[in-house]
Design a protein around this motif. Structure first.
Motif, PDB file in Angstrom:
ATOM      1  N   TYR A 221       0.830  -1.200   0.000  1.00  0.00           N
ATOM      2  CA  TYR A 221       0.000   0.000   0.000  1.00  0.00           C
ATOM      3  C   TYR A 221       0.874   1.264   0.000  1.00  0.00           C
ATOM      4  CZ  TYR A 221      -4.587  -2.115   0.286  1.00  0.00           C
ATOM      5  OH  TYR A 221      -5.745  -2.789  -0.018  1.00  0.00           O
ATOM      6  N   GLY A 222       1.988   1.212   0.710  1.00  0.00           N
ATOM      7  CA  GLY A 222       2.896   2.352   0.689  1.00  0.00           C
ATOM      8  C   GLY A 222       3.507   2.558  -0.682  1.00  0.00           C
ATOM      9  N   LEU A 223       3.925   1.463  -1.316  1.00  0.00           N
ATOM     10  CA  LEU A 223       4.492   1.566  -2.660  1.00  0.00           C
ATOM     11  C   LEU A 223       3.443   2.035  -3.665  1.00  0.00           C
ATOM     12  CD1 LEU A 223       6.655  -1.693  -2.751  1.00  0.00           C
ATOM     13  CD2 LEU A 223       7.498   0.668  -2.689  1.00  0.00           C
ATOM     14  N   ALA A 224       2.209   1.554  -3.519  1.00  0.00           N
ATOM     15  CA  ALA A 224       1.148   1.960  -4.447  1.00  0.00           C
ATOM     16  C   ALA A 224       0.867   3.459  -4.327  1.00  0.00           C
ATOM     17  CB  ALA A 224      -0.117   1.157  -4.172  1.00  0.00           C
ATOM     18  N   TYR A 225       0.842   3.958  -3.097  1.00  0.00           N
ATOM     19  CA  TYR A 225       0.614   5.390  -2.918  1.00  0.00           C
ATOM     20  C   TYR A 225       1.776   6.197  -3.496  1.00  0.00           C
ATOM     21  CZ  TYR A 225      -0.131   9.945  -0.812  1.00  0.00           C
ATOM     22  OH  TYR A 225      -0.303  11.291  -0.631  1.00  0.00           O
ATOM     23  N   HIS A 226       2.988   5.719  -3.274  1.00  0.00           N
ATOM     24  CA  HIS A 226       4.161   6.404  -3.832  1.00  0.00           C
ATOM     25  C   HIS A 226       4.120   6.378  -5.357  1.00  0.00           C
ATOM     26  CE1 HIS A 226       8.438   6.715  -5.126  1.00  0.00           C
ATOM     27  NE2 HIS A 226       8.477   7.644  -4.180  1.00  0.00           N
ATOM     28  N   HIS A 227       3.550   5.306  -5.897  1.00  0.00           N
ATOM     29  CA  HIS A 227       3.521   5.083  -7.339  1.00  0.00           C
ATOM     30  C   HIS A 227       2.463   5.945  -8.024  1.00  0.00           C
ATOM     31  CE1 HIS A 227       5.190   2.694 -10.500  1.00  0.00           C
ATOM     32  NE2 HIS A 227       4.050   2.098 -10.827  1.00  0.00           N
ATOM     33  N   ARG A 228       1.241   5.973  -7.462  1.00  0.00           N
ATOM     34  CA  ARG A 228       0.125   6.643  -8.132  1.00  0.00           C
ATOM     35  C   ARG A 228      -0.503   7.770  -7.327  1.00  0.00           C
ATOM     36  NH1 ARG A 228       1.279   5.344 -13.166  1.00  0.00           N
ATOM     37  NH2 ARG A 228       1.497   3.092 -13.416  1.00  0.00           N
ATOM     38  N   GLY A 229      -0.076   7.951  -6.084  1.00  0.00           N
ATOM     39  CA  GLY A 229      -0.559   9.063  -5.285  1.00  0.00           C
ATOM     40  C   GLY A 229      -2.055   9.015  -5.042  1.00  0.00           C
ATOM     41  N   MET A 230      -2.705  10.158  -5.182  1.00  0.00           N
ATOM     42  CA  MET A 230      -4.129  10.276  -4.876  1.00  0.00           C
ATOM     43  C   MET A 230      -5.005   9.550  -5.896  1.00  0.00           C
ATOM     44  SD  MET A 230      -4.315  11.648  -2.009  1.00  0.00           S
ATOM     45  CE  MET A 230      -6.105  11.754  -1.980  1.00  0.00           C
ATOM     46  N   ASP A 231      -4.486   9.270  -7.084  1.00  0.00           N
ATOM     47  CA  ASP A 231      -5.257   8.467  -8.030  1.00  0.00           C
ATOM     48  C   ASP A 231      -5.496   7.077  -7.456  1.00  0.00           C
ATOM     49  OD1 ASP A 231      -5.373  10.523  -9.841  1.00  0.00           O
ATOM     50  OD2 ASP A 231      -3.672   9.826 -11.029  1.00  0.00           O
ATOM     51  N   PHE A 232      -4.487   6.527  -6.802  1.00  0.00           N
ATOM     52  CA  PHE A 232      -4.630   5.225  -6.150  1.00  0.00           C
ATOM     53  C   PHE A 232      -5.627   5.307  -4.998  1.00  0.00           C
ATOM     54  CE2 PHE A 232      -3.051   3.138  -2.220  1.00  0.00           C
ATOM     55  CZ  PHE A 232      -3.490   1.850  -2.494  1.00  0.00           C
ATOM     56  N   VAL A 233      -5.532   6.333  -4.182  1.00  0.00           N
ATOM     57  CA  VAL A 233      -6.446   6.503  -3.050  1.00  0.00           C
ATOM     58  C   VAL A 233      -7.878   6.644  -3.547  1.00  0.00           C
ATOM     59  CG1 VAL A 233      -7.063   7.985  -1.106  1.00  0.00           C
ATOM     60  CG2 VAL A 233      -4.653   7.504  -1.591  1.00  0.00           C
ATOM     61  N   ALA A 234      -8.081   7.462  -4.575  1.00  0.00           N
ATOM     62  CA  ALA A 234      -9.432   7.696  -5.089  1.00  0.00           C
ATOM     63  C   ALA A 234     -10.045   6.419  -5.649  1.00  0.00           C
ATOM     64  CB  ALA A 234      -9.401   8.783  -6.164  1.00  0.00           C
ATOM     65  N   LYS A 235      -9.243   5.609  -6.336  1.00  0.00           N
ATOM     66  CA  LYS A 235      -9.788   4.426  -6.991  1.00  0.00           C
ATOM     67  C   LYS A 235      -9.990   3.282  -6.002  1.00  0.00           C
ATOM     68  CE  LYS A 235     -11.183   2.247 -10.663  1.00  0.00           C
ATOM     69  NZ  LYS A 235     -10.410   2.256 -11.902  1.00  0.00           N
ATOM     70  N   GLN A 236      -8.937   2.903  -5.284  1.00  0.00           N
ATOM     71  CA  GLN A 236      -9.018   1.682  -4.481  1.00  0.00           C
ATOM     72  C   GLN A 236      -9.534   1.912  -3.062  1.00  0.00           C
ATOM     73  OE1 GLN A 236      -6.082  -1.306  -4.497  1.00  0.00           O
ATOM     74  NE2 GLN A 236      -5.640  -1.167  -6.668  1.00  0.00           N
ATOM     75  N   ILE A 237      -9.299   3.073  -2.498  1.00  0.00           N
ATOM     76  CA  ILE A 237      -9.744   3.312  -1.124  1.00  0.00           C
ATOM     77  C   ILE A 237     -11.134   3.946  -1.101  1.00  0.00           C
ATOM     78  CG2 ILE A 237      -9.189   4.376   1.078  1.00  0.00           C
ATOM     79  CD1 ILE A 237      -7.215   2.238   0.172  1.00  0.00           C
ATOM     80  N   VAL A 238     -11.283   5.055  -1.832  1.00  0.00           N
ATOM     81  CA  VAL A 238     -12.544   5.794  -1.789  1.00  0.00           C
ATOM     82  C   VAL A 238     -13.620   5.098  -2.617  1.00  0.00           C
ATOM     83  CG1 VAL A 238     -13.678   7.972  -2.302  1.00  0.00           C
ATOM     84  CG2 VAL A 238     -11.352   7.965  -1.362  1.00  0.00           C
ATOM     85  N   SER A 239     -13.327   4.857  -3.899  1.00  0.00           N
ATOM     86  CA  SER A 239     -14.342   4.313  -4.784  1.00  0.00           C
ATOM     87  C   SER A 239     -14.615   2.838  -4.529  1.00  0.00           C
ATOM     88  CB  SER A 239     -13.916   4.510  -6.241  1.00  0.00           C
ATOM     89  OG  SER A 239     -14.855   3.946  -7.127  1.00  0.00           O
TER      90      SER A 239
END
Length: 552
Positions: A221-239
């Motif tokens: 999850y840390g690497l994914a956030y570093h990789h895609r930032g808020m796009d990752f958060v918006a897609k996998q966490i929020v949506s």
């Protein structure tokens, strides 16, 4: 000991063989095609953290399933195919059957382990999802491992068991996000409270297992956030997680009772004894048995209250129900329990099943000898978006096999009815499993691939691929629901705004895919030409497509 090994191997092989019957059928559903595109992009770009499928879309699921499918594709050397996409789920289904066998044997004895694994290996939904190239079986495997490890740890298992529990929770997190460890945590809480073991359950939380969980799951999850930032958060966490649990206008309303029908029908015929099995399991007072009941109840209630509902979400409770039902059957056989009034229902259904399988065998012969009114069936089927011609061809080509399997299934169902009448529970269970297996061979070996072929855009996508050069511009003037086309065409295809009532003037020269109805409504506008049209897809939610060209 050798007998136990052979029994476990036979049950695992049964589940794997049945689940693998339609492994080569066309990918035609958007969800399965989407996961395949993620795997393909992972192999193409070397981005094993969070590759953008179709060149721009953040994956909606963590990568554990994609890693497994990518490994299968790399081993075969054939790229991402229907086979390599589905192999991980099929293999993991075999592992889940083995885990249920071992757990049932450890908790209730040899017969409980065998019956529980037999029930799971012949549960329709379990076999259906095992042949699907999506994340659900991966999640179910991790959840099953975590649930069994929790029971063992709560019963006095040592430090290694707690580490296994932490690892399984981390894998569940990497399979489908927080819902995985969340389901296990809720089950553990309910089980601990109802068994008055909350203190021992809380003492399972130790620094080392927590560190293992954080390192394995939190690391990605840390690497994914570093990789895609808020796009990752918006897609996998929020949506994907937040909206699915809290609600969104994207999801149609479905009643909290939505899962009752899939629960029963997708577990049929074993769910016929489910009320008695659940009641006896809960009244037993046994820690492991009551935990299995809590496990099934938590999954059912959790997803019933969540706004987003899919029948596949019930898959994680199938191992729990198999343990509960298998335990009940084993006890009924050991106690030589007399047949109750409800057994007449089961016996009647077995007779109906025998008659239906005999009718199937007879129908296969009738199709082969031309005794079926094919033209009338084809006409009637077309009105209901059913390609009856394809089914008739399939049955005619394999009529001998269909007839043989139908007769074998009818015999097994008749033996089940006879065993029911004599209250021979073990023989009845074995006969039921044999009848289910015969039915599965016909359905998954013949009709599921035929259904996939009639709904598949694969032939059209391959025709488009062969017609265009690699540097030709290709885009979709359709919705992003045409993901199967993108998967089969073998290249990234930008998705533009769906085609409107008339062609837009600002569309550059190149090739475009849109639905045939829209293209026909355009009435061959100047500067555009039709190149290829797909055959009718026999689908109520997929459009017939056409390849058109915008000339310079």
């Amino acid at each position: 000991m050798r007998r136990h090994v052979l029994a476990a191997a036979a049950l695992v092989a049964l589940a794997v063989v049945l689940a693998a019957l339609p492994i080569g059928s066309d990918v035609y559903e958007g969800g399965e095609a989407r996961e395949g595109l993620v795997v393909r992009e992972m192999l193409r770009t070397g981005d094993w953290i969070l590759p953008l499928w179709n060149g721009s879309v953040v994956p909606s699921k963590p990568p554990l399933f994609h890693w497994l499918a990518a490994g299968a594709a790399a081993l075969t050397g054939a790229g991402v195919t229907e086979h390599s996409l589905r192999v991980p789920s099929i293999a993991l289904a075999g592992l889940v059957v083995l885990l249920v066998f071992l757990a049932g044997r450890a908790w209730g004895g040899e017969h409980v382990g065998f019956m529980a694994a037999l029930v799971l290996a012949t549960t329709p939904q379990f076999l259906n999802e095992a042949g699907d190239g999506r994340v659900d079986m991966t999640l179910t495997t991790a959840i099953t491992g975590a649930q069994l490890a929790f029971v063992h740890a709560l019963g006095g298992g040592g430090g290694p068991t707690r580490l296994v529990l932490a690892l399984c929770l981390a894998l569940a997190m990497l399979a489908k996000g927080p819902v995985g460890p969340g389901l296990v945590g809720l089950t553990a809480l309910v089980s601990a409270l109802t068994n008055r073991r909350l203190g021992p359950a809380l003492r399972l939380v130790r620094p080392l297992p927590v560190l293992v969980f954080l390192a394995v799951a939190g690391g990605w999850y840390g690497l994914a956030y570093h990789h895609r930032g808020m796009d990752f958060v918006a897609k996998q966490i929020v949506s994907e997680n937040g909206e699915a649990l809290l609600g969104s206008s994207r999801f149609p309303y479905r009643s909290p009772l939505f899962y009752l029908a899939p629960l029963v029908l997708a577990g049929f015929p074993w769910t016929l004894v489910l009320p008695w099995a659940l009641a006896r399991g809960w009244r037993s007072g046994d820690l492991a048995r009551r935990h299995a009941v809590a496990w099934a109840a938590v999954v059912l209630v959790f997803f019933s209250l969540a706004p987003l509902k899919r029948a596949a979400y019930l898959l994680p409770l199938r191992p729990a129900l198999a343990l509960v039902i298998g335990w009940w059957i084993a006890e009924a056989a050991e106690e030589e329990r007399p047949a109750g009034a409800w057994v007449a229902v089961g016996r009647g259904l077995a007779v109906v099943a025998a008659a239906g399988l005999l009718a199937l065998a007879a129908a296969a012969g009738a199709v082969h000898w031309g005794l079926v009114p094919g033209a009338s069936l084809i006409e009637q089927g077309a009105r209901h978006e059913i390609d009856a011609a394809t089914y008739l061809r399939v049955v005619a080509a394999a009529w001998a096999a269909v007839g043989a399997v139908g007769l074998a299934g009818a015999l097994a169902a008749a033996l089940a009815a006879r065993a029911f009448g004599r209250a021979r529970w073990r023989e009845a269970a074995l006969a039921i499993a044999a009848a289910v297996a015969c039915t599965t061979v016909v359905v998954y070996g013949l009709f599921v691939p035929a259904r996939a072929a009639q709904k598949s855009v694969k032939p059209f996508a391959h025709a488009v691929r062969d017609r265009l050069r690699p540097d030709d511009r290709l885009a979709l003037l359709a919705s992003d629901e045409e993901i199967p086309f993108i998967f089969h065409v073998g290249r990234n295809v930008p998705v533009l705004a769906p085609a409107g009532a008339r062609p837009r003037d600002d569309v550059p020269a190149g090739y475009y895919i849109l639905d045939q109805a829209r293209w026909r409504a355009w009435k061959a506008p100047a500067g555009w030409e039709e190149v290829l049209a797909s055959p009718h897809l026999f689908s109520t939610h997929r459009h017939d497509l056409v390849l058109v060209r915008r000339r310079r």
